[in-house]
Scaffold this motif. Structure first.
Motif, PDB file in Angstrom:
ATOM      1  N   ALA A   1     -14.528  -2.385  38.265  1.00  0.00           N
ATOM      2  CA  ALA A   1     -13.613  -2.102  39.369  1.00  0.00           C
ATOM      3  C   ALA A   1     -12.168  -2.431  38.989  1.00  0.00           C
ATOM      4  CB  ALA A   1     -14.024  -2.889  40.607  1.00  0.00           C
ATOM      5  N   VAL A   2     -11.969  -3.536  38.298  1.00  0.00           N
ATOM      6  CA  VAL A   2     -10.629  -3.919  37.864  1.00  0.00           C
ATOM      7  C   VAL A   2     -10.089  -2.911  36.852  1.00  0.00           C
ATOM      8  CG1 VAL A   2      -9.334  -5.654  36.566  1.00  0.00           C
ATOM      9  CG2 VAL A   2     -10.882  -6.359  38.382  1.00  0.00           C
ATOM     10  N   LEU A   3     -10.913  -2.466  35.928  1.00  0.00           N
ATOM     11  CA  LEU A   3     -10.482  -1.478  34.936  1.00  0.00           C
ATOM     12  C   LEU A   3     -10.125  -0.149  35.596  1.00  0.00           C
ATOM     13  CD1 LEU A   3     -12.895  -2.117  31.937  1.00  0.00           C
ATOM     14  CD2 LEU A   3     -10.454  -2.605  32.073  1.00  0.00           C
ATOM     15  N   LEU A   4     -10.895   0.268  36.587  1.00  0.00           N
ATOM     16  CA  LEU A   4     -10.580   1.495  37.310  1.00  0.00           C
ATOM     17  C   LEU A   4      -9.259   1.364  38.067  1.00  0.00           C
ATOM     18  CD1 LEU A   4     -14.055   2.588  38.686  1.00  0.00           C
ATOM     19  CD2 LEU A   4     -12.626   3.818  37.062  1.00  0.00           C
ATOM     20  N   ALA A   5      -9.043   0.222  38.699  1.00  0.00           N
ATOM     21  CA  ALA A   5      -7.804   0.011  39.445  1.00  0.00           C
ATOM     22  C   ALA A   5      -6.598  -0.006  38.505  1.00  0.00           C
ATOM     23  CB  ALA A   5      -7.878  -1.293  40.232  1.00  0.00           C
ATOM     24  N   VAL A   6      -6.714  -0.649  37.373  1.00  0.00           N
ATOM     25  CA  VAL A   6      -5.617  -0.682  36.405  1.00  0.00           C
ATOM     26  C   VAL A   6      -5.364   0.715  35.837  1.00  0.00           C
ATOM     27  CG1 VAL A   6      -4.944  -1.556  34.125  1.00  0.00           C
ATOM     28  CG2 VAL A   6      -5.891  -3.109  35.832  1.00  0.00           C
ATOM     29  N   GLY A   7      -6.418   1.450  35.572  1.00  0.00           N
ATOM     30  CA  GLY A   7      -6.260   2.820  35.077  1.00  0.00           C
ATOM     31  C   GLY A   7      -5.573   3.708  36.092  1.00  0.00           C
ATOM     32  N   TYR A   8      -5.932   3.582  37.360  1.00  0.00           N
ATOM     33  CA  TYR A   8      -5.297   4.381  38.404  1.00  0.00           C
ATOM     34  C   TYR A   8      -3.837   3.979  38.587  1.00  0.00           C
ATOM     35  CZ  TYR A   8      -4.580   6.886  42.748  1.00  0.00           C
ATOM     36  OH  TYR A   8      -4.093   7.727  43.705  1.00  0.00           O
ATOM     37  N   TYR A   9      -3.544   2.687  38.465  1.00  0.00           N
ATOM     38  CA  TYR A   9      -2.164   2.215  38.551  1.00  0.00           C
ATOM     39  C   TYR A   9      -1.318   2.831  37.439  1.00  0.00           C
ATOM     40  CZ  TYR A   9       1.821  -0.816  37.772  1.00  0.00           C
ATOM     41  OH  TYR A   9       3.081  -1.276  37.546  1.00  0.00           O
TER      42      TYR A   9
END
Length: 78
Positions: free
Chosen positions: A11-19
């Motif tokens: 979830a953290v990796l997805l959020a950072v990627g979207y950011y």
């Protein structure tokens, strides 16, 4: 425990990627006209500018809207 940790990291990796995507590419294609900037009239005879994107074919991503709102809020607080 391992499954929870894996889900959290994902979830953290997805959020950072979207950011990062919103920072590099703030504009996405309009969902109504699919990035063309125009729509077919109801009769199917004429093309008209898309009302949602005003004929540009672009829209501001949701993540970028949130980022701009947070920046505005931070700027106004100081």
């Amino acid at each position: 425990m391992t499954l929870t940790l894996t889900a959290t990291v994902a979830a953290v990796l997805l959020a950072v990627g979207y950011y990062i995507e919103c920072a590099v590419f703030p504009w996405g294609k309009c969902l109504k006209c699919e990035g063309n900037g125009k729509k077919m009239s109801p009769t199917g005879k004429h093309w008209r500018p898309c009302r949602r994107c005003k004929g540009t074919g672009k829209r501001l991503r949701v993540g970028r809207r949130v980022w701009n709102w947070l920046q505005r809020r931070h700027r106004d607080a100081t």
